[in-house]
Write a protein that holds these residues in place. Structure first.
Motif: not given
Length: 494
Positions: A83, A87, A115-117, A125, A127, A164
């Motif tokens: 995150d 990534e 993961r990161s946005p 994609n 997150t 998250e």
């Protein structure tokens, strides 16, 4: 009545009793052999005696159950803290793992990826966090992860969904370790800490720990969404709670500054072997395809085997890398390593008796014109400077060569280092081994005139073991007679 009547009656009753016993035994035998047909014993035991068959049946059942667990030699968790700006590298490393030929029935690998946005849009994609059980032999050409998604109720993780996670939380680390140990028992357990790393740091609130561009990293598992990171003390806490008194067979740091004395000493009771780099590591990190393929080719590998395999593969990946290094540590020898190092540095400190000697020592250890002492740093303001211990000791020993009383301390350290560092490599050709924190950098790339409070013995509470137990190396609030105390804080009157 005549005696003959009693005799006939006795014979008749004896026959009836014999018939009763025969019928009873037949019913019992029918039950036992029926039970055997239902699985209490295997078909191979039917010709044995009744007692032997039932005993053998229980043994076979136990062997069959045990073999299911015994055939899994390893369960390895990759704690992938992505995150942040790593990534894209996390996705690539996951695909590398899937592209290997690792036998996942024998070597089970689990990847907790958060993961990161912000940085990468591959694989729809998604997150947040997911827990994967690795599938290998990948043929998919896209960047879609094909490994199995697992449910972990303690972390609220469900297949097909992402949650998250604050990867900087020691709770997340410990609960994931507990899950792997409980659900996938194995003969050996491994952990790879994946992501950003800085070595010793316990946290410094006065510096922005998430200032990635400035290189001011202050721990591990940097999580941009939660704005947090995991200090070295929290890493230890998460490991100890998650392992429940057991030890890892292998602990790897696919991070920068993983092979420093402070870190290895803090985690000395958490693993049998540990590996990492003394300084910087490229964002791509380890090559997991070649690592897992090499691991898969060794019969029944243990923690030492996996550690040395990782070293050998790392050498192939970074042979031409500038400043690359890798070290394998036998963790149960870290006690001797620390004590002999601290005693030696205390002995060196006693030799620093004037400003002139102090200035010459500083030049030997840090001068840009001196290439003999290996140093590792991001090179920007607020980043840390680490010195390679073996080259530092060598340079100081040469400088103080006329001092005979140092010989015993030097010999003790060399013996301890030989038992502790069982494998090392650097792209520069230096001996390598473990690095140790020296000083932060201030403006213009100059050494700071002071150290963080958490690196000064007695200055703050909850210090790492290396700082709280050191008498000869780290600065001390009581006096300036330690090695760093003499170099940075002593006012000499020449």
């Amino acid at each position: 009545m005549p005696f003959s009547f009693y005799q006939e009656e006795f014979i008749k009753r004896k026959k009836n009793f014999s018939i009763f016993i025969f019928v009873l035994f037949s019913v019992f035998a029918l039950f036992v052999f029926s039970a055997c047909d239902m699985g209490f014993i295997t078909s191979k035991t039917i010709n044995l005696t009744l007692d032997d068959a039932c005993v053998k049946g229980r043994e076979n059942e136990e062997v069959e159950e045990d073999s299911l667990e015994a055939k899994r030699l390893w369960s390895i968790l990759v704690y992938m803290s992505a995150d942040n700006n790593l990534e894209a590298a996390a996705i690539e490393d996951m695909l590398e793992m899937e592209s290997s030929n690792l036998n996942t029935d024998v070597y089970s690998v689990f990847v907790l990826m958060d993961r990161s946005p912000s940085y990468d849009t591959s694989d729809s994609n998604w997150t947040g966090g997911k827990l994967f059980k690795l599938k290998t032999g990948r043929t998919e050409e896209s960047k879609k992860i094909v490994s199995e998604e697992l449910e972990c109720k303690d972390l609220n993780l469900k297949p097909g969904e992402s949650t998250e996670l604050d990867m900087a939380s020691s709770y997340v680390l410990s609960n994931c370790l507990e899950y792997v140990k409980k659900e996938y028992p194995a003969e050996n357990y491994g952990l790879v800490m994946w992501g950003h790393g800085t070595g010793w740091r316990s946290g410094e609130s006065e510096i922005d720990c998430l200032d990635f561009e400035a290189g001011a990293y202050k721990g591990f598992a940097f999580d941009e969404s939660s704005g947090s990171y995991m200090s070295l003390g929290q890493v230890r806490e998460g490991l100890e709670r998650g392992l429940g008194g057991d030890k890892l067979a292998f602990l790897g740091f696919d991070t920068c500054f993983g092979a420093c004395v402070e870190l290895m000493y803090e985690l000395r009771n958490c693993s049998t072997y540990a590996v990492g780099s003394e300084g910087l590591l490229m964002a791509s990190g380890w090559n997991y395809t070649s690592l897992f393929n090499a691991f898969n080719s060794v019969q029944s590998p243990g923690g030492r085997d996996l550690s040395l395999i990782t070293l050998n593969e790392f050498k192939k990946w970074y042979e031409s890398g500038n400043g690359a290094s890798f070290t394998v540590v036998k963790m149960d020898s870290m006690e001797d390593y620390f004590s002999s190092f601290d005693n030696l540095m205390g002995a060196f400190a006693e030799e620093v008796t004037s400003r002139g000697i102090r200035d010459e020592i500083m030049g030997i250890l840090y001068s840009d014109n001196n290439c003999e002492t290996e140093k590792y740093t991001y090179g920007s303001m607020n980043s840390d400077v680490y010195l390679d211990v073996s080259s530092m000791v060598e340079q100081l020993s040469v400088y103080f060569t006329s001092s005979e009383k140092l010989e015993e301390f030097e010999n003790n350290f060399e013996a301890a280092a030989g038992k502790t560092v069982i494998g090392s490599w650097t792209s520069t050709g230096a001996k390598g081994g473990l690095s140790v924190f020296f000083s932060p950098l201030s403006e213009g790339g100059l050494l700071s005139v002071s150290h963080p409070d958490k690196y000064i013995n007695g200055k703050t509470v909850q210090q790492i073991d290396f700082v709280s137990q050191s008498q000869g190396y780290v600065p001390r609030i009581q006096n300036n007679d330690s090695f760093l105390g003499k170099l940075f804080y002593e006012s000499f009157i020449d």
